[in-house]
Design a protein around this motif. Structure first.
Motif, PDB file in Angstrom:
ATOM      1  N   ARG A  63      35.777  71.455  67.696  1.00  7.81           N
ATOM      2  CA  ARG A  63      36.692  70.655  66.863  1.00  7.81           C
ATOM      3  C   ARG A  63      37.652  71.545  66.085  1.00  7.81           C
ATOM      4  NH1 ARG A  63      35.898  64.986  65.288  1.00  7.81           N
ATOM      5  NH2 ARG A  63      37.719  65.394  64.040  1.00  7.81           N
ATOM      6  N   ASN A  64      38.949  71.351  66.318  1.00  8.30           N
ATOM      7  CA  ASN A  64      39.962  72.167  65.641  1.00  8.30           C
ATOM      8  C   ASN A  64      40.393  71.566  64.305  1.00  8.30           C
ATOM      9  OD1 ASN A  64      41.329  69.939  66.447  1.00  8.30           O
ATOM     10  ND2 ASN A  64      42.764  70.987  67.795  1.00  8.30           N
ATOM     11  N   LYS A  65      39.838  70.397  63.990  1.00  8.26           N
ATOM     12  CA  LYS A  65      40.204  69.706  62.742  1.00  8.26           C
ATOM     13  C   LYS A  65      38.910  69.313  62.036  1.00  8.26           C
ATOM     14  CE  LYS A  65      41.639  65.144  61.512  1.00  8.26           C
ATOM     15  NZ  LYS A  65      42.179  63.877  61.981  1.00  8.26           N
ATOM     16  N   VAL A  66      38.746  69.759  60.803  1.00  9.18           N
ATOM     17  CA  VAL A  66      37.511  69.479  60.077  1.00  9.18           C
ATOM     18  C   VAL A  66      37.870  68.948  58.703  1.00  9.18           C
ATOM     19  CG1 VAL A  66      35.410  70.501  59.097  1.00  9.18           C
ATOM     20  CG2 VAL A  66      36.285  71.345  61.282  1.00  9.18           C
ATOM     21  N   GLN A  67      37.220  67.888  58.284  1.00 10.14           N
ATOM     22  CA  GLN A  67      37.467  67.435  56.919  1.00 10.14           C
ATOM     23  C   GLN A  67      36.159  67.213  56.184  1.00 10.14           C
ATOM     24  OE1 GLN A  67      40.137  64.424  58.091  1.00 10.14           O
ATOM     25  NE2 GLN A  67      38.678  62.764  57.876  1.00 10.14           N
ATOM     26  N   ALA A  68      36.183  67.483  54.876  1.00 10.02           N
ATOM     27  CA  ALA A  68      34.985  67.315  54.061  1.00 10.02           C
ATOM     28  C   ALA A  68      35.356  66.561  52.787  1.00 10.02           C
ATOM     29  CB  ALA A  68      34.401  68.672  53.696  1.00 10.02           C
ATOM     30  N   ALA A  69      34.462  65.662  52.387  1.00 11.55           N
ATOM     31  CA  ALA A  69      34.629  64.951  51.119  1.00 11.55           C
ATOM     32  C   ALA A  69      33.926  65.773  50.044  1.00 11.55           C
ATOM     33  CB  ALA A  69      34.004  63.568  51.230  1.00 11.55           C
ATOM     34  N   PHE A  70      34.444  65.743  48.821  1.00 15.07           N
ATOM     35  CA  PHE A  70      33.865  66.495  47.701  1.00 15.07           C
ATOM     36  C   PHE A  70      33.382  65.543  46.619  1.00 15.07           C
ATOM     37  CE2 PHE A  70      34.649  71.118  48.057  1.00 15.07           C
ATOM     38  CZ  PHE A  70      35.167  71.106  49.346  1.00 15.07           C
ATOM     39  N   ARG A  71      32.280  65.934  45.978  1.00 19.07           N
ATOM     40  CA  ARG A  71      31.704  65.087  44.935  1.00 19.07           C
ATOM     41  C   ARG A  71      30.796  65.948  44.063  1.00 19.07           C
ATOM     42  NH1 ARG A  71      29.616  59.454  46.440  1.00 19.07           N
ATOM     43  NH2 ARG A  71      31.840  59.510  46.745  1.00 19.07           N
ATOM     44  N   THR A  72      30.563  65.519  42.794  1.00 20.02           N
ATOM     45  CA  THR A  72      29.614  66.222  41.928  1.00 20.02           C
ATOM     46  C   THR A  72      28.391  65.328  41.740  1.00 20.02           C
ATOM     47  OG1 THR A  72      31.467  67.265  40.829  1.00 20.02           O
ATOM     48  CG2 THR A  72      29.361  67.337  39.663  1.00 20.02           C
ATOM     49  N   ASP A  73      27.201  65.865  42.005  1.00 17.13           N
ATOM     50  CA  ASP A  73      26.012  65.002  41.900  1.00 17.13           C
ATOM     51  C   ASP A  73      25.557  64.873  40.443  1.00 17.13           C
ATOM     52  OD1 ASP A  73      24.503  67.218  41.230  1.00 17.13           O
ATOM     53  OD2 ASP A  73      23.433  67.339  43.138  1.00 17.13           O
ATOM     54  N   ARG A  74      24.461  64.116  40.214  1.00 20.17           N
ATOM     55  CA  ARG A  74      23.986  63.839  38.850  1.00 20.17           C
ATOM     56  C   ARG A  74      23.633  65.099  38.087  1.00 20.17           C
ATOM     57  NH1 ARG A  74      20.380  59.744  40.745  1.00 20.17           N
ATOM     58  NH2 ARG A  74      21.571  57.850  40.967  1.00 20.17           N
ATOM     59  N   ASN A  75      23.234  66.136  38.810  1.00 22.73           N
ATOM     60  CA  ASN A  75      22.863  67.402  38.151  1.00 22.73           C
ATOM     61  C   ASN A  75      24.047  68.342  37.980  1.00 22.73           C
ATOM     62  OD1 ASN A  75      20.187  66.493  38.217  1.00 22.73           O
ATOM     63  ND2 ASN A  75      20.051  67.144  40.367  1.00 22.73           N
ATOM     64  N   GLY A  76      25.230  67.856  38.256  1.00 27.07           N
ATOM     65  CA  GLY A  76      26.425  68.683  38.063  1.00 27.07           C
ATOM     66  C   GLY A  76      26.703  69.641  39.211  1.00 27.07           C
ATOM     67  N   ARG A  77      25.955  69.478  40.314  1.00 25.21           N
ATOM     68  CA  ARG A  77      26.194  70.350  41.471  1.00 25.21           C
ATOM     69  C   ARG A  77      27.289  69.758  42.351  1.00 25.21           C
ATOM     70  NH1 ARG A  77      20.331  71.310  42.284  1.00 25.21           N
ATOM     71  NH2 ARG A  77      20.487  69.222  43.117  1.00 25.21           N
ATOM     72  N   ILE A  78      28.183  70.638  42.796  1.00 22.59           N
ATOM     73  CA  ILE A  78      29.267  70.150  43.654  1.00 22.59           C
ATOM     74  C   ILE A  78      28.781  70.096  45.101  1.00 22.59           C
ATOM     75  CG2 ILE A  78      31.613  70.599  44.487  1.00 22.59           C
ATOM     76  CD1 ILE A  78      32.193  71.925  41.814  1.00 22.59           C
ATOM     77  N   GLN A  79      29.052  68.958  45.729  1.00 20.45           N
ATOM     78  CA  GLN A  79      28.654  68.779  47.132  1.00 20.45           C
ATOM     79  C   GLN A  79      29.896  68.652  48.001  1.00 20.45           C
ATOM     80  OE1 GLN A  79      26.536  64.998  46.450  1.00 20.45           O
ATOM     81  NE2 GLN A  79      24.870  65.955  47.609  1.00 20.45           N
ATOM     82  N   SER A  80      29.783  69.100  49.252  1.00 22.94           N
ATOM     83  CA  SER A  80      30.859  68.833  50.210  1.00 22.94           C
ATOM     84  C   SER A  80      30.215  68.486  51.535  1.00 22.94           C
ATOM     85  CB  SER A  80      31.768  70.045  50.364  1.00 22.94           C
ATOM     86  OG  SER A  80      31.065  71.144  50.890  1.00 22.94           O
ATOM     87  N   GLY A  81      30.821  67.560  52.238  1.00 23.07           N
ATOM     88  CA  GLY A  81      30.254  67.150  53.525  1.00 23.07           C
ATOM     89  C   GLY A  81      30.881  65.872  54.029  1.00 23.07           C
ATOM     90  N   VAL A  82      30.092  65.093  54.773  1.00 24.81           N
ATOM     91  CA  VAL A  82      30.629  63.847  55.333  1.00 24.81           C
ATOM     92  C   VAL A  82      29.933  62.659  54.677  1.00 24.81           C
ATOM     93  CG1 VAL A  82      31.145  64.875  57.576  1.00 24.81           C
ATOM     94  CG2 VAL A  82      28.927  63.780  57.230  1.00 24.81           C
ATOM     95  N   LEU A 131      39.593  67.161  42.937  1.00 23.71           N
ATOM     96  CA  LEU A 131      39.561  67.372  44.391  1.00 23.71           C
ATOM     97  C   LEU A 131      38.770  66.278  45.118  1.00 23.71           C
ATOM     98  CD1 LEU A 131      40.486  69.479  46.545  1.00 23.71           C
ATOM     99  CD2 LEU A 131      38.173  70.440  46.390  1.00 23.71           C
ATOM    100  N   ARG A 132      39.425  65.629  46.094  1.00 25.61           N
ATOM    101  CA  ARG A 132      38.776  64.547  46.855  1.00 25.61           C
ATOM    102  C   ARG A 132      38.264  65.033  48.201  1.00 25.61           C
ATOM    103  NH1 ARG A 132      41.930  58.803  46.057  1.00 25.61           N
ATOM    104  NH2 ARG A 132      40.053  58.091  47.101  1.00 25.61           N
ATOM    105  N   HIS A 133      39.144  65.690  48.945  1.00 31.74           N
ATOM    106  CA  HIS A 133      38.798  66.141  50.298  1.00 31.74           C
ATOM    107  C   HIS A 133      39.451  67.484  50.567  1.00 31.74           C
ATOM    108  CE1 HIS A 133      37.469  62.125  51.668  1.00 31.74           C
ATOM    109  NE2 HIS A 133      38.445  61.670  50.898  1.00 31.74           N
ATOM    110  N   VAL A 134      38.877  68.203  51.521  1.00 23.84           N
ATOM    111  CA  VAL A 134      39.560  69.375  52.068  1.00 23.84           C
ATOM    112  C   VAL A 134      39.643  69.161  53.575  1.00 23.84           C
ATOM    113  CG1 VAL A 134      39.474  71.863  52.470  1.00 23.84           C
ATOM    114  CG2 VAL A 134      38.838  70.942  50.231  1.00 23.84           C
ATOM    115  N   LEU A 135      40.847  69.355  54.104  1.00 20.81           N
ATOM    116  CA  LEU A 135      41.086  69.200  55.540  1.00 20.81           C
ATOM    117  C   LEU A 135      41.575  70.542  56.067  1.00 20.81           C
ATOM    118  CD1 LEU A 135      41.882  67.528  58.139  1.00 20.81           C
ATOM    119  CD2 LEU A 135      43.994  66.973  56.951  1.00 20.81           C
ATOM    120  N   VAL A 136      40.949  71.009  57.138  1.00 14.44           N
ATOM    121  CA  VAL A 136      41.381  72.281  57.735  1.00 14.44           C
ATOM    122  C   VAL A 136      41.725  72.031  59.195  1.00 14.44           C
ATOM    123  CG1 VAL A 136      40.741  74.675  58.251  1.00 14.44           C
ATOM    124  CG2 VAL A 136      39.812  73.568  56.208  1.00 14.44           C
ATOM    125  N   LYS A 137      42.888  72.533  59.631  1.00 15.13           N
ATOM    126  CA  LYS A 137      43.247  72.459  61.051  1.00 15.13           C
ATOM    127  C   LYS A 137      43.531  73.871  61.531  1.00 15.13           C
ATOM    128  CE  LYS A 137      45.557  67.923  60.871  1.00 15.13           C
ATOM    129  NZ  LYS A 137      46.639  67.117  61.454  1.00 15.13           N
TER     130      LYS A 137
END
Ligand code: SAH
Length: 395
Positions: A63-82, A131-137
């Protein structure tokens, strides 16, 4: 070796169920190809012989195009993924066996850089944060890399330092774009964007042609297999040098441009998305082609207009989205009656429906069916079909 690493090497991913992206991951690659062959044969064998599916030599990290959603969980840890399928919960992902490795590494690096720049993640409920998402191509042939930072607000206080820090870690990044998406929406990208570094788009090379890819325009996500797919489409078109070719649902003009380079007399492209049409016009110029024109509009309506004008077409190449073509388009195709049609499809179900319509209402008959595995580990399969008009002689 950790359990999760072991799983990945065995071909099954630790977030297989939660992510839901790779439906066939429990099967070995040869089994996946057999599954896809059976699927296509079941749907299309009534139209003709189905050639063996073209698989990948190395069906990973395609896959030449990847996108990840960003969020901070209840413990203040930043998550990225789908997003977990059907929800807005995030499944953390640092690396994925079908995604480009560099793209995955960049996404992890962005996540690690955020705290030191006091950058927050966007919260969909409060509609606050950055920051909401990061998209890389990545252009596989050119190695150009584009990073799109999708933010909920336009103000980006530490942008120059952030861009510098990211580029220091990844000198291969050629452009960085901020896209602003303040809306309550499932769409990743908003309308406005600022180029923070570089030219704002990347280029890639397919079948000897160069293509510009901007953040929003559609580009096939598996370039290795796309070359094989387009080569098949061109082989089925059997260009001799003077034909008038219509590239319907043309996106950024890729198939039509490859056809023009391979000797079509003239090519007309039609596409609904305005950004893609702009890229297509630019791409034709960049490839030094004068025998190609692009129109923005609905392919069915455009075909009706061409039929009304009584124009002659020699070949229609069509590559509709998953929903398939429309009866309006197919009726116009029947009226225009080009001797040859090449149908590229990413959904064999709607392909079967459209082929059945043509068989019932016209003299078009399927000559060749070629499945191509564009999306290993998922249940999707691409097909290219050659149709010719049967003139009834000898029947
Ligand atoms: N042939 C291109 C794009 C294929 S994807 C390629 O290989 O890259 C399908 C394209 O059809 C998308 O670009 C989408 O914007 C376009 N599309 C969707 N509905 C359409 C319609 N009704 N008329 C014209 N184009 C349409």
């Amino acid at each position: 070796m950790s359990q999760s690493k072991q799983n990945i090497q065995n071909g099954s991913c630790p977030v297989y169920k939660k992510c839901g992206g790779c439906q066939l991951q429990n099967l070995s690659y040869p089994e996946q190809l057999r599954f896809k062959q059976n699927k296509v044969e079941k749907l299309l064998k009534g139209f003709g012989r189905v050639a063996p599916v073209i698989g990948m030599d190395d069906p990973y990290h395609y896959r030449n195009k990847v996108q990840a959603a960003f969020r901070t969980d209840r413990n203040g840890r930043i998550q990225s993924g789908v997003y977990q399928s059907g929800t807005h919960r995030i499944v953390s992902i640092d690396s994925c066996q079908i995604e480009d490795r560099t793209a995955d590494e960049i996404i992890v690096a962005v996540r690690r850089l955020l705290p030191s720049f006091r950058m927050t993640t966007y919260n969909e409920d409060t509609r606050k944060g950055f920051l909401r998402h990061v998209l890389v191509k990545r252009g596989f042939a050119t190695n150009e890399v584009m990073v799109v930072l999708v933010t909920g607000t336009p103000i980006f206080p530490s942008k120059n330092h952030f861009v510098k820090a990211l580029r220091e870690q990844f000198p291969q990044i050629t452009t960085i774009v901020q896209n602003i998406n303040p809306y309550q929406t499932n769409l990743v990208l908003g309308e406005r964007q600022n180029v923070l570094y570089g030219k704002g788009y990347i280029e890639d090379v397919l079948c000897g042609c160069r293509f510009r890819i901007s953040p929003k325009s559609f580009y096939q996500i598996n370039p290795v297999q796309t070359e094989l797919l387009y080569n098949k489409a061109i082989e089925f078109a059997g260009l001799k040098g003077k034909e008038t070719v219509l590239d319907a649902y043309c996106g950024i003009g890729t198939i039509g441009i490859v056809a023009a380079k391979h000797g079509a007399g003239q090519v007309i492209g039609v596409e609904l998305n305005g950004d893609a049409v702009r890229d297509a016009i630019q791409n034709a110029k960049a490839n030094g082609l004068k025998n190609i024109r692009f129109y923005k509009g609905d392919a069915g309506e455009f075909m009706q207009a061409v039929a009304d004008e009584g124009e002659q077409l020699d070949i229609v190449l069509m590559d509709p989205p998953r929903a398939g073509s429309s009866e309006r388009f197919l009726d116009a195709l029947i009226r225009l009656a080009p001797p040859k049609v090449v149908y590229v499809s990413c959904n064999p179900e709607t392909l079967a429906r459209d082929l059945a319509y043509l068989r019932k209402n016209s003299a078009y008959r399927v000559q060749q069916i070629q499945p191509v595995d564009m999306f290993p580990h998922t249940a999707h399969v691409e097909c290219v079909v050659k149709l010719m008009k049967h003139n009834g002689e000898g029947r």
